[in-house]
Motif scaffolding. Sequence first.
Motif: not given
Length: 293
Positions: A29, A34, A59, A264
């Motif tokens: 990501h 996020d 996402h 992330h």
Amino acid sequence: MSQKVESGNEGDVPQSSLSSAGRADLHTHTTHSDGAHSPYDLIQRVHRARLEVLSITDHDNVGALDEAIEWGKGLGIEVISGLELSVSLGEKDVHVLAYFFDHRNQDLLDYLTFFRRERLKRAERIVQKLNKINVPLKLEAVLEQAGVGSVGRPHIANALLDGGYIATYHEAFERFIGTGGPAFEKKYQLNPVDAFRLVTNAGGLSFLAHPGKHMTELELSQLIKSGLDGIEVVHPAHDDKLKAYYRGVVNQYFLLESGGSDFHGGKKNDDHTLGMFTVPMHVVETMRSRLFS
Ligand code: AMP
Ligand code: ZN
Ligand code: FE
Ligand code: FE
């Protein structure tokens, strides 16, 4: 692609990545959802972890891809189009990873714009619920966290943390926004058949993301019948037993396998995991050959 010979101790490169030449991380990501790092920053980290193939799976957002593909070319890293969608399966929120689709497909882009709007409305509802239980978080603080990215609960967790309402990132989910919590709100309910059709129509493959321990055989067979192409076998949430189980399911139903770190960065404290959850190149080539042979 050049063959890299690994040897010796490589300073800050994680140990497990010393043998990662010719490996791929298919679940990451960026700031377009996020994640904490920009596409450029992620590519630099992927280069340091010596991965050869990367998929960015933000996402409901493909905004990182064009840029990442270009940065990747300069460093000999192939960037495969990717995306993480959320679908409803009964009461469950299940994640679907899409790969190899045309990230300029207009129909897909229109749907993603719609999903992101729905995420924004949901963030508003969550903030309202928090305010009602005397947590005076402002929507602006959440939007500041999200920047250009699709708004998600991790942004709300970060805003709660920065605002001093909680002491740890995880406390946000435990006390407020986790499933069933007092400020929990569902996302838009997309059904699996529609999600798989959207991906197929854009020329891609759909994978069940991190099924973990809580997926029943009935749910799995429902997804397979709905047009699922594969299962994410390698993921930080999967121990050896789970990996063996899902590899068995993949073989039994003639599905494809995928895997990655679900990286992330930032407050999630997973910066060291890049290079630790990878799949070998033949996994990527098998995916590709299902589409292009
Ligand atoms: P959203 O798509 O807005 O529902 O946010 C989902 C993301 O929130 C997941 O991808 C995780 O990164 C994070 N998340 C969900 N549940 C938890 C939890 N219990 N603890 C920590 N992070 C969580
Ligand atoms: Zn995420
Ligand atoms: Fe996920
Ligand atoms: Fe993810």
